[in-house]
Design a protein around this motif. Structure first.
Motif: not given
Lengths: 243, 112
Positions: A146-147, A137-140, A142-144, A181
């Motif tokens: 997730d947004e 979840p904290k991978d950059k 993955r965060q993109k 995504s």
């Protein structure tokens, strides 16, 4: 239905017909905490049962009830009449930039065709999975993803986009956000084809970054940022000669 | 238009815009510095004559300006006027070549 003379009324103008049509005015009792969907249900059940409009979940999960409410695309199920009414009046129209089927119902086919054109479908790798791709979840990256991933395809951003209005070939914010995504999904294997798909004639370069899509997204997604990410990825891939 | 030509034009527009940002800053700084000592235009021309570094700088400046303005006008023609296709491409390609010719002629007058 008998009208109580002391009851506060809302005057609601509703589009009737298809592409050709006109507004019909209905007087509906005003109730505190009443949503626009409640108001439409009142019209259909008590005044004119030929009124067509679309809804399913009634709680902001399905994205099917979007329409133009006083000129802006919104979900009817999550919009209180009291928050949008102006001088006791309300104007309801079908979503902009899509063909009207009848009254407040639009044909969503062009919208979903553009999802396909932008390769908005997950493409697994051809080979059998040898190892699971770790998704932290904290991978950059993955965060993109997730947004951008919470989109429920309501079409509000598409209806608000002035580029779609002036250039019907433009893929639009929802399809491009979906592509973004997937580009940030490490399990997907079709990014080269997807980068080509989002940079054709109707591609991401058409975005004017007016951010109307951001302003109107009911789930607070930022498609403009996703499209900016696509522009950067496609530019680098083009300059490197990868696509 | 196929083969992602529209995207490549957009990219050329952005890159030429970035280059213009640099060129304009150097040009303005050069002008301000040049007139500080009260140089006349003929004295400036004496200094630029034979200076091929400035010649290269202003040649690239001219080409970047021609690329940027032609692609930008093509987009405005399409989005505002609805004018697109072969006729718009021919007119704006001619505009690009015309700007290059006029601009590079001026650079030639400055340096040669």
């Amino acid at each position: 239905m008998e009208k109580n003379k002391n009851e506060k009324q809302v005057s609601v103008s509703i589009w009737r017909g298809d592409k050709e049509g006109s507004f019909e005015v209905f007087e509906v009792p005003f109730i505190e905490e009443q949503t626009v969907l409640d108001l439409l249900t009142h019209v259909q059940r008590n005044i004119d049962n030929s009124l067509s409009y679309r809804f399913a979940c009634r709680v902001g999960m399905c994205g099917s009830c979007a329409m133009q409410i006083n000129g802006k695309p919104r979900w009817t199920c999550r919009t209180l009449v009291s928050s949008v009414i102006r001088d006791g009046e309300l104007k309801l129209e079908p979503l902009s930039n899509l063909p009207v089927v009848k009254d407040l119902v639009v044909d969503m086919e062009p919208f979903f065709e553009k999802w396909q054109a932008a390769k908005g479908r997950f493409e697994p790798s051809d080979s059998l999975v040898q190892e699971f791709a770790p998704i932290k979840p904290k991978d950059k990256i993955r965060q993109k993803a997730d947004e951008a991933i919470e989109c429920i395809n309501c079409g509000c951003c598409y209806a608000a986009c002035d580029v779609v209005e002036s250039n019907p070939a433009y893929l639009g914010p929802a399809a491009l956000n979906r592509a973004w995504s997937l580009i940030n999904d490490v399990k997907d294997s079709a990014n080269t084809e997807r980068l080509k798909a989002v940079s054709g004639d109707g591609g991401c370069q058409n975005c004017h970054t007016n951010s109307q899509c951001v302003a109107r997204c009911p789930v607070l997604i930022n498609p403009t940022r996703s499209i900016a990410g696509l522009k950067k990825y496609v530019s680098l891939a083009t300059l490197k000669g990868d696509i | 238009m196929s083969n992602r030509v529209e995207f490549k034009l957009w990219l050329a527009h952005r890159i030429s815009g970035m280059a213009l940002g640099f060129f304009v800053m150097v040009h303005l700084a050069g002008m301000i510095i040049a007139i500080q000592g009260g140089l006349s235009s003929s004295e400036i021309l004496q200094r630029t004559s034979g200076n091929y570094a400035w010649g290269l700088f202003y040649s690239l400046f001219t080409i970047a300006a021609a690329v940027h303005s032609s692609i930008g006008l093509r987009t405005v023609a399409r989005e505002v006027l609805g004018w697109k296709g072969v006729s718009a491409n021919v007119v704006l390609s001619s505009f690009f070549l015309g700007l290059c010719f006029v601009g590079l002629s001026a650079v030639g007058g400055l340096v040669l």
